[in-house]
Design an enzyme around this catalytic site. Structure first.
Site, PDB file in Angstrom:
ATOM      1  N   ASN A   9       0.866  -1.180   0.000  1.00  0.00           N
ATOM      2  CA  ASN A   9       0.000   0.000   0.000  1.00  0.00           C
ATOM      3  C   ASN A   9       0.900   1.227   0.000  1.00  0.00           C
ATOM      4  O   ASN A   9       1.454   1.592   1.034  1.00  0.00           O
ATOM      5  CB  ASN A   9      -0.894  -0.018   1.258  1.00  0.00           C
ATOM      6  CG  ASN A   9      -1.717   1.254   1.383  1.00  0.00           C
ATOM      7  OD1 ASN A   9      -1.836   2.029   0.438  1.00  0.00           O
ATOM      8  ND2 ASN A   9      -2.276   1.480   2.564  1.00  0.00           N
ATOM      9  N   LYS A  11       0.058   4.219  -0.406  1.00  0.00           N
ATOM     10  CA  LYS A  11      -0.664   5.408   0.076  1.00  0.00           C
ATOM     11  C   LYS A  11      -0.476   6.556  -0.929  1.00  0.00           C
ATOM     12  O   LYS A  11      -0.410   6.291  -2.124  1.00  0.00           O
ATOM     13  CB  LYS A  11      -0.196   5.777   1.490  1.00  0.00           C
ATOM     14  CG  LYS A  11      -0.176   4.564   2.417  1.00  0.00           C
ATOM     15  CD  LYS A  11       0.043   4.907   3.851  1.00  0.00           C
ATOM     16  CE  LYS A  11       0.129   3.634   4.665  1.00  0.00           C
ATOM     17  NZ  LYS A  11       0.085   3.839   6.091  1.00  0.00           N
ATOM     18  N   HIS A 101      -9.518   1.623   5.214  1.00  0.00           N
ATOM     19  CA  HIS A 101      -8.224   1.807   5.880  1.00  0.00           C
ATOM     20  C   HIS A 101      -8.387   2.852   6.988  1.00  0.00           C
ATOM     21  O   HIS A 101      -9.162   3.803   6.855  1.00  0.00           O
ATOM     22  CB  HIS A 101      -7.177   2.268   4.854  1.00  0.00           C
ATOM     23  CG  HIS A 101      -5.785   2.234   5.381  1.00  0.00           C
ATOM     24  ND1 HIS A 101      -5.300   3.206   6.230  1.00  0.00           N
ATOM     25  CD2 HIS A 101      -4.787   1.340   5.218  1.00  0.00           C
ATOM     26  CE1 HIS A 101      -4.049   2.906   6.552  1.00  0.00           C
ATOM     27  NE2 HIS A 101      -3.714   1.766   5.950  1.00  0.00           N
ATOM     28  N   GLU A 103      -6.719   5.270   7.821  1.00  0.00           N
ATOM     29  CA  GLU A 103      -6.478   6.670   7.413  1.00  0.00           C
ATOM     30  C   GLU A 103      -7.709   7.256   6.731  1.00  0.00           C
ATOM     31  O   GLU A 103      -7.980   8.454   6.848  1.00  0.00           O
ATOM     32  CB  GLU A 103      -5.230   6.738   6.509  1.00  0.00           C
ATOM     33  CG  GLU A 103      -3.971   6.493   7.333  1.00  0.00           C
ATOM     34  CD  GLU A 103      -2.817   5.863   6.573  1.00  0.00           C
ATOM     35  OE1 GLU A 103      -2.838   5.847   5.337  1.00  0.00           O
ATOM     36  OE2 GLU A 103      -1.875   5.375   7.240  1.00  0.00           O
ATOM     37  N   GLU A 171      -5.622  -4.551  11.153  1.00  0.00           N
ATOM     38  CA  GLU A 171      -4.590  -3.526  11.259  1.00  0.00           C
ATOM     39  C   GLU A 171      -4.826  -2.697  12.522  1.00  0.00           C
ATOM     40  O   GLU A 171      -5.608  -1.725  12.498  1.00  0.00           O
ATOM     41  CB  GLU A 171      -4.647  -2.588  10.056  1.00  0.00           C
ATOM     42  CG  GLU A 171      -4.338  -3.238   8.740  1.00  0.00           C
ATOM     43  CD  GLU A 171      -3.703  -2.246   7.777  1.00  0.00           C
ATOM     44  OE1 GLU A 171      -2.590  -2.511   7.331  1.00  0.00           O
ATOM     45  OE2 GLU A 171      -4.305  -1.195   7.516  1.00  0.00           O
ATOM     46  N   GLY A 177       2.650   2.299  10.944  1.00  0.00           N
ATOM     47  CA  GLY A 177       3.720   3.296  10.827  1.00  0.00           C
ATOM     48  C   GLY A 177       4.443   3.613  12.117  1.00  0.00           C
ATOM     49  O   GLY A 177       5.231   4.555  12.173  1.00  0.00           O
ATOM     50  N   SER A 214       3.349  -2.094  10.605  1.00  0.00           N
ATOM     51  CA  SER A 214       4.805  -2.148  10.841  1.00  0.00           C
ATOM     52  C   SER A 214       5.436  -3.496  10.490  1.00  0.00           C
ATOM     53  O   SER A 214       6.371  -3.933  11.152  1.00  0.00           O
ATOM     54  CB  SER A 214       5.121  -1.760  12.292  1.00  0.00           C
ATOM     55  OG  SER A 214       4.772  -0.409  12.517  1.00  0.00           O
TER      56      SER A 214
HETATM   57  C1  PEP Z   1      -0.857   0.401   6.393  1.00  0.00           C
HETATM   58  O1  PEP Z   1      -0.946   1.615   6.311  1.00  0.00           O
HETATM   59  O2  PEP Z   1      -1.754  -0.327   5.952  1.00  0.00           O
HETATM   60  C2  PEP Z   1       0.327  -0.152   7.036  1.00  0.00           C
HETATM   61  C3  PEP Z   1       0.286  -1.394   7.418  1.00  0.00           C
HETATM   62  O3  PEP Z   1       1.373   0.696   7.179  1.00  0.00           O
HETATM   63  P1  PEP Z   1       2.815   0.323   7.804  1.00  0.00           P
HETATM   64  O4  PEP Z   1       3.252  -0.966   7.185  1.00  0.00           O
HETATM   65  O5  PEP Z   1       3.686   1.461   7.410  1.00  0.00           O
HETATM   66  O6  PEP Z   1       2.640   0.184   9.268  1.00  0.00           O
END
Ligand code: PEP
Length: 255
Positions: A9, A11, A101, A103, A171, A177, A214
């Site tokens: 992803n 983003k 998601h 976000e 998630e 992040g 992460s």
């Molecule tokens: C995400 O935004 O779906 C995500 C898992 O981000 P990250 O891997 O950077 O934690």
């Protein structure tokens, strides 16, 4: 059939150095048919969700894996400024879409009801839906993880009946992040819980459960080794083509 998937992803980012430098030599086929068939099969669990603006470029440079969108509109067409419909992303080569998601929930106030509507559009249009759920740091600290997940699941999936495949991405918002993750064991148990709840309120023939938050080269394998983890949704680490490919290779090794 369920659908294991390791998804990048991006983003609202383009990998530094551009898309061509993101692509690793292993991901590109020679003109040889045997090589092409071998790689098609090797990369059949890889998904990439770039910004919509860069889908065509990626599609032109990469023959393998699935392309996806990071969201779709809950409307099919018309006066919805800024939205992109399911048909439009299909037209651009997308076969899956990330939905809900955190976000989108945080910055655009997207609700479980919105996610539920988008899920139904995906199923109607034959787009593989990748539905994100997860608890906030506050809920995690208050010990409310399962309670929050149950509510999200109920609002998104109640009464859904489908023979199509659905992917659920667990998630935890606090893991995205942040460099922090739940233990692989915790994720495994939570995935089992999600599975039980979804099966009690909906009839879905095939569901895959992937983890996001992460994931990187160091920890990916420990997640993939768990029986209830069918892949990963990867943000930060997916912007580096080599790191993403390393994680994908780890996935295949444990598959
Ligand atoms: C995400 O935004 O779906 C995500 C898992 O981000 P990250 O891997 O950077 O934690």
């Amino acid at each position: 059939m369920s659908h294991p998937l390791v998804i990048a992803n991006w983003k609202m980012n383009i990998p530094s150095g551009g898309i061509s430098s993101w692509i690793q030599s292993e991901m590109v086929s020679t003109n040889d048919e045997v090589d092409f068939n071998k790689k098609s099969s090797y990369f059949k669990f890889m998904g990439i969700a770039p910004p919509i603006s860069h889908l065509s470029e990626l599609e032109n440079l990469l023959n393998f894996g699935f392309l996806g969108s990071q969201d779709i509109s809950r409307f099919n067409d018309g006066a919805k400024t800024g939205d992109i419909s399911a048909d439009m992303v299909i037209d651009k080569g997308c076969t899956f879409s990330i939905l809900g998601h955190s976000e989108r929930r945080e910055f655009y106030n997207e609700t479980n009801k919105d996610v539920s509507e988008k899920l139904r559009i995906c199923l109607e249009k034959n787009i593989l839906p990748v539905i994100c759920i997860g608890e906030s740091l506050e809920d995690y600290n208050a010990g409310k993880t399962l309670e929050v997940l149950d509510m999200q699941i109920k609002e998104i999936f109640t009464s859904l009946s489908t023979k199509k495949t659905v992917v659920i991405a667990y998630e935890p918002v606090w893991a995205i992040g942040s460099g922090k993750t739940p233990t692989p064991d915790d994720v495994n148990n939570i995935h089992q819980h999600i599975k039980d709840i979804v099966q009690s309120i909906a009839e879905i023939e095939a569901i895959s459960f992937i983890y996001g938050g992460s994931v990187n080269c160091e920890n990916a394998k420990s997640f993939f080794q768990q029986t209830n983890i069918d892949g990963a949704l990867i943000g930060g680490a997916s912007l580096n083509g080599k790191e993403f490919l390393d994680i994908y290779n780890d996935f295949l090794e444990t598959f």
